[in-house]
Design an enzyme around this catalytic site. Structure first.
Site, PDB file in Angstrom:
ATOM      1  N   LYS A 126     -63.128  42.013 -55.938  1.00  0.00           N
ATOM      2  CA  LYS A 126     -64.034  41.141 -56.673  1.00  0.00           C
ATOM      3  C   LYS A 126     -63.641  41.189 -58.145  1.00  0.00           C
ATOM      4  O   LYS A 126     -63.319  42.269 -58.665  1.00  0.00           O
ATOM      5  CB  LYS A 126     -65.476  41.639 -56.512  1.00  0.00           C
ATOM      6  N   LYS A 149     -67.830  30.835 -43.549  1.00  0.00           N
ATOM      7  CA  LYS A 149     -68.883  31.763 -43.117  1.00  0.00           C
ATOM      8  C   LYS A 149     -69.814  30.893 -42.290  1.00  0.00           C
ATOM      9  O   LYS A 149     -70.400  29.946 -42.830  1.00  0.00           O
ATOM     10  CB  LYS A 149     -69.652  32.325 -44.312  1.00  0.00           C
ATOM     11  N   ASP A 199     -61.711  37.522 -55.600  1.00  0.00           N
ATOM     12  CA  ASP A 199     -62.877  36.648 -55.385  1.00  0.00           C
ATOM     13  C   ASP A 199     -63.750  36.712 -56.640  1.00  0.00           C
ATOM     14  O   ASP A 199     -64.236  37.782 -57.008  1.00  0.00           O
ATOM     15  CB  ASP A 199     -63.666  37.129 -54.155  1.00  0.00           C
ATOM     16  N   GLU A 258     -60.365  33.192 -54.797  1.00  0.00           N
ATOM     17  CA  GLU A 258     -61.543  32.646 -54.122  1.00  0.00           C
ATOM     18  C   GLU A 258     -62.623  32.244 -55.131  1.00  0.00           C
ATOM     19  O   GLU A 258     -62.983  33.022 -56.006  1.00  0.00           O
ATOM     20  CB  GLU A 258     -62.073  33.711 -53.147  1.00  0.00           C
ATOM     21  N   LYS A 267     -59.108  42.446 -50.621  1.00  0.00           N
ATOM     22  CA  LYS A 267     -59.711  41.479 -51.547  1.00  0.00           C
ATOM     23  C   LYS A 267     -60.492  42.272 -52.573  1.00  0.00           C
ATOM     24  O   LYS A 267     -61.254  43.170 -52.204  1.00  0.00           O
ATOM     25  CB  LYS A 267     -60.615  40.532 -50.759  1.00  0.00           C
ATOM     26  N   GLY A 300     -67.518  37.110 -44.847  1.00  0.00           N
ATOM     27  CA  GLY A 300     -68.609  37.956 -44.389  1.00  0.00           C
ATOM     28  C   GLY A 300     -69.707  38.008 -45.420  1.00  0.00           C
ATOM     29  O   GLY A 300     -69.514  37.624 -46.577  1.00  0.00           O
ATOM     30  N   ASP A 302     -65.383  29.128 -51.159  1.00  0.00           N
ATOM     31  CA  ASP A 302     -66.406  29.827 -50.372  1.00  0.00           C
ATOM     32  C   ASP A 302     -67.736  29.098 -50.625  1.00  0.00           C
ATOM     33  O   ASP A 302     -68.078  28.149 -49.899  1.00  0.00           O
ATOM     34  CB  ASP A 302     -66.443  31.310 -50.815  1.00  0.00           C
ATOM     35  N   SER A 306     -63.181  43.606 -48.249  1.00  0.00           N
ATOM     36  CA  SER A 306     -63.584  43.062 -49.543  1.00  0.00           C
ATOM     37  C   SER A 306     -64.179  44.203 -50.369  1.00  0.00           C
ATOM     38  O   SER A 306     -65.173  44.803 -49.968  1.00  0.00           O
ATOM     39  CB  SER A 306     -64.636  41.967 -49.310  1.00  0.00           C
TER      40      SER A 306
HETATM   41  O1  OSB Z   1     -68.267  36.129 -51.713  1.00  0.00           O
HETATM   42  O2  OSB Z   1     -67.380  36.655 -49.896  1.00  0.00           O
HETATM   43  C1  OSB Z   1     -68.285  36.807 -50.700  1.00  0.00           C
HETATM   44  C2  OSB Z   1     -70.591  39.655 -49.590  1.00  0.00           C
HETATM   45  C3  OSB Z   1     -71.828  39.131 -49.917  1.00  0.00           C
HETATM   46  C4  OSB Z   1     -71.892  37.904 -50.539  1.00  0.00           C
HETATM   47  C5  OSB Z   1     -70.715  37.194 -50.812  1.00  0.00           C
HETATM   48  C6  OSB Z   1     -69.475  37.695 -50.465  1.00  0.00           C
HETATM   49  C7  OSB Z   1     -69.414  38.968 -49.870  1.00  0.00           C
HETATM   50  C8  OSB Z   1     -68.161  39.642 -49.532  1.00  0.00           C
HETATM   51  C9  OSB Z   1     -68.259  40.751 -48.504  1.00  0.00           C
HETATM   52  O3  OSB Z   1     -67.119  39.439 -50.108  1.00  0.00           O
HETATM   53  C10 OSB Z   1     -67.565  40.487 -47.232  1.00  0.00           C
HETATM   54  C11 OSB Z   1     -68.017  41.444 -46.163  1.00  0.00           C
HETATM   55  O4  OSB Z   1     -67.451  42.533 -46.065  1.00  0.00           O
HETATM   56  O5  OSB Z   1     -68.952  41.098 -45.407  1.00  0.00           O
HETATM   57 MG    MG Z   2     -66.562  34.879 -51.557  1.00  0.00          MG
END
Ligand code: OSB
Ligand code: MG
Length: 370
Positions: A163, A262, A188, A213, A161, A290, A238, A135
């Protein structure tokens, strides 16, 4: 087993590279690690809360408080046979899923260690390896984003992925797709949009994304269903799925075609497994998200991702993607084929480096029965 002693650690580790989402940019990771002692064994869990209430209403301080004043006092002295009893024991406290999940996770580790079995196997996991995605946060420039994508692909990650947020969305996806036409790619939004943005989200249909996402509000189920009917691209939820009941609602209303599970967001591995199976019965694939966890939370995520309906690559990346040194050994690392191996040792299957844990702790506390 009888729970004899519990420790809390607020840890802080500098990230190799800042992580920016639509709601914040962080340069350090702050999390809570729990150590639960019973029958001469210790189990470890993680509450992946942040300092700020931007991803979820829980923070380091609220989780610390709810654990110290309500959850830990309930668990100390309790006789527990299976970690699946923990949600029931802690039911009096409403919400505070991440605070509960860290304690439950430590008891899953304990249960595995007591039985000499990996957590993945107790959960019903069937995979020896899981597919690993990465991500990537919002960057200062498009050039930096493109460079990061090529670096991670070169390392072997099988899914990218990125953001997105207003001003860093369709324009960015267009450039990324030109450069990487065949890469398994998704975005995302972390709740950065509303239904008024449906035309922009609809315009993403032409980029063959694996999914979008959490485009809409963090607690929404209804409008996502409306948006999903307008899009060809799958919506993945999520933030909205913070309990088993929310997954039932989303499945009933057609709010998404994929769920990011998660375990901490849904109150622990027991509830995470229930959602996994509800989705399986509904023909909805899931993947493990994550929260920039340390090796402790990562180990629990890997165990969960070994279940059969975790059929899409998750956000479980190697320890070296986040920091110089993890708090577990061996660290989580990527195999040449882009998979990560599910540990086979008892419990979480990795050793917590006690010295390293104490070194990165900025606050700690210890509790015994009154
Ligand atoms: O939205 O998935 C998310 C990290 C912190 C808070 C929200 C998110 C994320 C990630 C990171 O996308 C995923 C990772 O590498 O742990
Ligand atoms: Mg997310």
């Amino acid at each position: 087993m009888r729970i004899e002693r519990i420790e809390q650690f607020h840890i802080r580790m500098p990230l190799k590279h800042h992580f920016e989402t639509s709601f914040s940019r962080v340069t350090d990771m702050d999390k809570i690690i729990l150590a639960v002692y019973a029958d001469g064994l210790v189990g470890y869990g993680e509450s992946p809360v942040d300092l700020d209430p931007y991803y979820s209403y829980e923070t380091i301080e609220t989780a610390w408080h709810v654990q110290r004043d309500f959850l830990i006092s309930t668990l100390l002295g309790a006789e527990v046979e299976h970690a699946t009893e923990i949600p029931w024991l802690l039911r009096r406290v409403r919400g505070h899923q991440m605070a509960k999940a860290g304690l439950e996770a430590a008891i899953w580790d304990l249960e595995g260690k007591a039985a000499g079995v990996p957590v993945s196997k107790i959960l019903g996991g069937t995979r020896d390896q899981i597919a690993s995605g990465v991500s990537i946060g919002v960057q200062d420039t498009i050039a930096e984003l493109l460079e990061q994508i090529s670096d991670y692909l070169a390392e072997g990650y099988v899914r990218i992925k990125i953001k997105i947020k207003p001003g860093w969305d369709a324009n960015i996806v267009d450039v990324v797709r030109q450069q990487f036409p065949d890469t398994p790619l998704m975005v995302d939004a972390n709740s950065a949009y509303s239904l008024a943005d449906a035309p922009m989200l609809k315009a993403l249909d032409k980029y063959n994304l694996l999914m979008i996402e959490q485009p809409l509000a963090y607690d929404d189920i209804l409008e996502h269903a409306e948006l999903q009917r307008m899009l060809a691209t799958r919506i993945c939820l999520d933030e909205s799925i913070h309990a088993v009941s929310r997954a039932r609602e989303a499945l009933a209303l057609g709010s998404c075609r994929v769920i990011n599970i998660k375990p901490a967001r849904v109150g622990g591995l027991t509830h995470a497994r229930t959602i996994h199976t509800l989705c399986e019965e509904a023909g909805i694939p899931v993947w493990c998200g994550g929260m920039l966890e340390s090796g402790v939370g990562r180990a629990h995520n890997v165990a969960l991702a070994s279940l059969p309906n975790f059929s899409l690559p998750g956000d479980i990346s190697g320890s070296d993607r986040y920091w110089e040194q993890d708090i577990v050994e061996p660290e989580f690392s990527l195999n040449a084929d882009g998979t990560m191996t599910v540990p086979t040792g008892p419990g979480i299957g990795v050793r917590v480096l006690r010295d390293r844990l104490e070194e990165v702790a900025v606050q700690r506390a210890e509790y015994r029965p009154a």
